[in-house]
Design an enzyme around this catalytic site. Sequence first.
Site, PDB file in Angstrom:
ATOM      1  N   LYS A  52       0.763  -1.221   0.049  1.00 50.02           N
ATOM      2  CA  LYS A  52      -0.095   0.055  -0.027  1.00 50.02           C
ATOM      3  C   LYS A  52       0.879   1.189   0.149  1.00 50.02           C
ATOM      4  O   LYS A  52       0.635   2.133  -0.668  1.00 50.02           O
ATOM      5  CB  LYS A  52      -0.859  -0.060   1.237  1.00 50.02           C
ATOM      6  CG  LYS A  52      -2.174  -1.066   1.162  1.00 50.02           C
ATOM      7  CD  LYS A  52      -2.727  -1.345   2.469  1.00 50.02           C
ATOM      8  CE  LYS A  52      -3.819  -2.550   2.179  1.00 50.02           C
ATOM      9  NZ  LYS A  52      -4.748  -2.663   3.414  1.00 50.02           N
ATOM     10  N   GLN A  96      -4.642  -1.288   9.665  1.00 50.43           N
ATOM     11  CA  GLN A  96      -4.570  -2.574   9.098  1.00 50.43           C
ATOM     12  C   GLN A  96      -4.990  -3.532  10.198  1.00 50.43           C
ATOM     13  O   GLN A  96      -4.771  -3.694  11.261  1.00 50.43           O
ATOM     14  CB  GLN A  96      -3.003  -2.854   8.693  1.00 50.43           C
ATOM     15  CG  GLN A  96      -2.959  -4.223   8.048  1.00 50.43           C
ATOM     16  CD  GLN A  96      -3.444  -4.355   6.588  1.00 50.43           C
ATOM     17  OE1 GLN A  96      -3.591  -3.388   5.924  1.00 50.43           O
ATOM     18  NE2 GLN A  96      -3.777  -5.463   6.396  1.00 50.43           N
ATOM     19  N   ASP A 119     -10.674   3.219   4.085  1.00 52.55           N
ATOM     20  CA  ASP A 119     -10.972   1.882   4.034  1.00 52.55           C
ATOM     21  C   ASP A 119     -12.244   1.449   3.744  1.00 52.55           C
ATOM     22  O   ASP A 119     -12.570   0.275   3.416  1.00 52.55           O
ATOM     23  CB  ASP A 119     -10.264   1.161   5.131  1.00 52.55           C
ATOM     24  CG  ASP A 119      -9.185   0.111   5.085  1.00 52.55           C
ATOM     25  OD1 ASP A 119      -8.920  -0.283   4.012  1.00 52.55           O
ATOM     26  OD2 ASP A 119      -8.725  -0.444   6.117  1.00 52.55           O
TER      27      ASP A 119
HETATM   28  N1  GUN Z   1      -6.878  -6.764   6.253  1.00 49.43           N
HETATM   29  C1  GUN Z   1      -7.246  -7.583   5.180  1.00 49.43           C
HETATM   30  N2  GUN Z   1      -7.486  -6.922   4.338  1.00 49.43           N
HETATM   31  C2  GUN Z   1      -7.533  -5.454   4.765  1.00 49.43           C
HETATM   32  C3  GUN Z   1      -8.022  -4.273   4.167  1.00 49.43           C
HETATM   33  O1  GUN Z   1      -8.544  -4.046   3.123  1.00 49.43           O
HETATM   34  N3  GUN Z   1      -7.920  -3.099   5.064  1.00 49.43           N
HETATM   35  C4  GUN Z   1      -7.582  -3.341   6.423  1.00 49.43           C
HETATM   36  N4  GUN Z   1      -7.356  -2.189   6.952  1.00 49.43           N
HETATM   37  N5  GUN Z   1      -7.015  -4.334   6.800  1.00 49.43           N
HETATM   38  C5  GUN Z   1      -7.161  -5.470   6.148  1.00 49.43           C
END
Ligand code: GUN
Length: 302
Positions: A52, A96, A119
């Site tokens: 990311k 996350q 998100d």
């Molecule tokens: N953990 C797995 N996929 C995601 C996601 O798209 N966003 C976040 N914040 N955590 C995750």
Amino acid sequence: MSQLLDGKKTAQEIRDLLKGRVARLKDKGVVPGLSVTLVGEDPASKVYVGAKDAAAKEVGMHATTHRLPAGISEADLRAHLIAQNNDAAVHGILLQLPLPKHLPEESLLDLIAAEKDVDGFHPVSLGNVMLGRPGFKPCTPWGVQVLLRRYGISLKGKHVVIVGRSNIVGKPLANLLVQKADDADATVTVCHSGTKDLARYTRDADVLVAAIGRGEFITADMVKDGAVVVDVGMNRVDDAALPKGYRLCGDVDFKAVEPKAASITPVPGGVGPMTIAMLLSNTVWSAERAAGIESAQDPFAN
Ligand code: GUN
């Protein structure tokens, strides 16, 4: 031979479009800012967060990854998130998941300012998705929808069967695809661990979405000939023959299912890169909104 739904290529197209919008923002003195928080040392999360950060930097955004210790207290993490909310240079905040067991995911996600919830996990964002109103859409479900549209796959009147009812994928995807919209308008069934005779539903799917988190769970006998198959999974399965001792696979037995499918997403290179592209798209859109710039939420509509 089925058509491969190339998420890697589509995500690159989105990033290239976003670069132009980031440049326009910079002309106005605004650099879109993404704040990513990783708590602890989960190996998969480390990989995702790194990807990311790199993708955000590729499009010219200002990305900061905050790596916090696994033992951080809830109070300290709350204070950290509130500081991100209050930082005017931050247009998007991502916490996350999963978090270490002692931290309450739900109330911490609720703390993220809805106007920076790139998100799409905040109850306000999810409520807007359910109501078909504008707002941040969760990145993985939205990525699935955009990828299907990009390949000209109409969902109108189709039976979409989603296996998995998570708050991150299954539930919001069902809400996106059931809307009365050109890139939705499907009849949606959500299956889960409590579904009796799962294959009865999956075999009826025109579009089958696997989001269960179990490696190669969807086998060829569960798929209708000519179905579109979307694999949201990313699993590590033990394989002693490999130097790493494991291999990565999706929720679909790709080798067996691919010959039956009209179209299918690969793993890796399918939904994963789309998730990150939609995160960047949400962040650029957020920065534009903060700067008073009119823009469409859809990255292909600008
Ligand atoms: N953990 C797995 N996929 C995601 C996601 O798209 N966003 C976040 N914040 N955590 C995750």
